[in-house]
Design an enzyme around this catalytic site. Structure first.
Site, mmCIF file in Angstrom:
data_model
loop_
_atom_site.group_PDB
_atom_site.id
_atom_site.type_symbol
_atom_site.label_atom_id
_atom_site.label_comp_id
_atom_site.label_asym_id
_atom_site.label_seq_id
_atom_site.Cartn_x
_atom_site.Cartn_y
_atom_site.Cartn_z
ATOM 1 N N HIS A 1 0.782 -1.226 0.035
ATOM 2 C CA HIS A 1 -0.110 0.001 0.022
ATOM 3 C C HIS A 1 0.999 1.328 0.018
ATOM 4 O O HIS A 1 2.092 1.236 0.563
ATOM 5 C CB HIS A 1 -0.707 -0.015 1.459
ATOM 6 C CG HIS A 1 -1.710 -1.027 1.511
ATOM 7 N ND1 HIS A 1 -1.465 -2.112 2.223
ATOM 8 C CD2 HIS A 1 -3.028 -0.926 1.583
ATOM 9 C CE1 HIS A 1 -2.542 -2.914 2.468
ATOM 10 N NE2 HIS A 1 -3.459 -2.272 2.037
ATOM 11 N N ASP B 1 2.183 1.945 3.481
ATOM 12 C CA ASP B 1 3.069 1.079 4.005
ATOM 13 C C ASP B 1 4.776 1.649 3.809
ATOM 14 O O ASP B 1 5.470 1.420 4.385
ATOM 15 C CB ASP B 1 3.150 -0.197 3.379
ATOM 16 C CG ASP B 1 1.842 -0.909 3.591
ATOM 17 O OD1 ASP B 1 0.886 -0.562 4.263
ATOM 18 O OD2 ASP B 1 1.326 -1.814 2.650
HETATM 19 C C1 XLS Z 1 -7.483 -5.912 5.015
HETATM 20 C C2 XLS Z 1 -7.132 -6.355 3.594
HETATM 21 C C3 XLS Z 1 -5.956 -5.473 2.995
HETATM 22 C C4 XLS Z 1 -6.030 -5.692 1.400
HETATM 23 C C5 XLS Z 1 -5.084 -4.413 0.623
HETATM 24 O O1 XLS Z 1 -8.191 -6.849 5.490
HETATM 25 O O2 XLS Z 1 -6.600 -7.862 3.302
HETATM 26 O O3 XLS Z 1 -4.868 -5.717 3.417
HETATM 27 O O4 XLS Z 1 -5.495 -6.922 1.024
HETATM 28 O O5 XLS Z 1 -5.649 -3.511 1.122
#
Ligand code: XLS
Ligand code: NI
Ligand code: NI
Length: 434
Positions: free
Chosen positions: A100, A103
């Site tokens: 993301h 991140d």
């Molecule tokens: C959260 C989600 C997230 C997605 C990407 O529960 O799994 O991590 O995979 O935004």
């Protein structure tokens, strides 16, 4: 250089008899299964999100991890985090990673500053990727953590937040394209509601449909060849999320004319939260030709949270890969570890062991799935069970109407004779492979 993983050597395949906790016992990238390398079947990706950005907090407690890249609100620590991440990629040798925007870069004081930080890190990634084989499976925007998104991103009652979200996704798609990403993911963590008392559900869905159409238009405009994926999840953080499960998403995509443009990124834990099995979600998506990629992180079956743990159950994993293999395997997608340590697992070894174990369980499940495919027992059982539908009589009946069918049933020409579903026999069959 970070020193976080300093004494951990690259993980090697040592075979099923190995007792070395820092070795693969099943993940053997070059091993051929059904005519394809294991690495190319599984297409593992490590996610920045939980492995490097999460600090060990839960709803009742704060940070437990102390990493050299903390605090994460500075550019020098963002670079250190990238150093550590790529060191771990070298240790594991998996072919992909995911992120993301939030991140990988610190939030700036303005949109422009956040973007500048992001672009600097993307360049840093580019540099690191230029000397390695690692590729980007997908990029995505975090449009759920910052307070501006507390009432949603594209479904926010405030059009300014819709606009901020659109601009954010544009930057993340640009970065994904720059890094040669193979997919772009949208997970609507707050695309839903806390209460219907303040929510115009129909309007919000229309905005979400329009937003996704803008994303698809932009993909074509910039020549991004990867797949656009939406990620179903029924709730958490929102009380209700619009992308509830695979079936709901497929209906949504059809309503907004996106069924040929967007596929699904399915996650084990989200399937469980929706009251399904992961196998069900994968089978639903593959039946509709809508499987894109998977997030192989599981829930704790007792806690009821999306605990995002690494996979550790071979029989479950085997049946998931069975459906994936049956549908022809991944194309642009792969197996992403959107997975978390437990908050007491403080050490670098814990992080490596979690990935090694997860990769090994998936490899073992894949081997079982490939063996079941090659044996063909489940397919034969399925063909036998539905054999009646291959007869000319059944085909004629299906093409006729209620009146004609009524006549054949009424005059006794058609009279059902119940047959066993053979479930126990099939469960025992699967147990031979897992
Ligand atoms: C959260 C989600 C997230 C997605 C990407 O529960 O799994 O991590 O995979 O935004
Ligand atoms: Ni999740
Ligand atoms: Ni996910």
């Amino acid at each position: 250089m970070s020193t976080f993983f300093h004494d951990i050597a690259p993980i090697a395949y040592e075979g099923p008899e190995s007792t070395n906790p820092m070795a693969f016992r099943h993940y053997n990238p070059d091993e051929m299964l059904m005519g394809k390398r294991m690495e190319d079947h599984l297409r593992f990706a490590v996610a920045y999100w939980h492995s490097f950005a999460w600090e060990g907090n839960d709803p009742f407690g704060g940070q437990t991890f102390e990493r050299p890249w903390h605090p994460q609100d500075r550019m020098d620590t963002a670079r250190l985090k990238a150093d550590a991440a790529f060191e771990m990629f070298d240790i594991l040798g998996q072919p992909y990673f995911c992120w993301h925007d939030a991140d990988v870069r610190p939030e700036g004081d303005s949109f422009a500053e956040s973007l500048k930080n992001f672009e600097e890190i993307v360049s840093y990634f580019e540099e690191k990727m230029s000397t390695r084989k690692i590729k980007l499976l997908w990029g995505t925007a975090n449009m759920f953590s910052h307070r501006r998104w507390m009432s949603g991103a594209s479904t926010n009652p405030d059009p300014d937040v819709f606009a901020y979200s659109a601009a954010t996704v544009k930057t993340c798609m640009d970065a994904t394209l720059r890094l040669g990403g193979e997919n772009y993911v949208l997970w609507g963590g707050r695309e839903g509601y806390e209460t219907l008392l303040n929510t115009d559900l129909g309007r919000e869905l229309d905005h979400m449909g329009r937003f996704l159409n803008m994303v698809v238009d932009y993909k074509h405009k910039i020549g991004f060849k990867g797949a656009i994926l939406v990620e179903p999840k029924p709730q958490e953080p929102s009380k209700h999320q619009y992308d509830y499960d695979a079936a709901t998403c497929i209906g949504f995509l059809r309503k907004y004319g996106l069924e040929n443009e967007v596929k699904l990124n399915l996650e084990q834990g989200h399937a469980i939260l929706a009251g399904h099995s992961f196998e069900h979600e994968i089978a639903t998506a593959t039946a509709e030709g809508m499987l894109g990629s998977i997030d192989m992180n599981r829930n704790d079956y007792q806690s009821g949270w999306d605990t995002d743990q690494f996979p550790n159950n071979t029989p479950e994993v085997a049946l998931c890969y069975y459906h994936i293999l049956k549908s022809g395997g991944f194309t642009t997608g792969g197996t992403n570890f959107d997975a978390k340590l437990r908050r007491q697992s403080l050490d670098a070894e814990d992080l490596i062991a979690a990935h090694v174990g997860g990769m090994d369980i998936c490899a073992r499940g894949l081997k079982a799935a490939a063996a079941m495919m090659e044996d063909g027992g489940l397919e034969t059982a399925l063909n036998t069970r539905y054999a009646g539908w291959d007869t000319p009589e059944a085909k004629t009946m299906l093409a006729s109407d209620l009146d004609t069918i009524f006549t054949d049933v009424h005059n006794g020409k058609i009279s059902p004779a119940p047959k066993s579903g053979r479930q126990e026999i099939l469960e025992n069959y699967v147990n031979r492979f897992v």
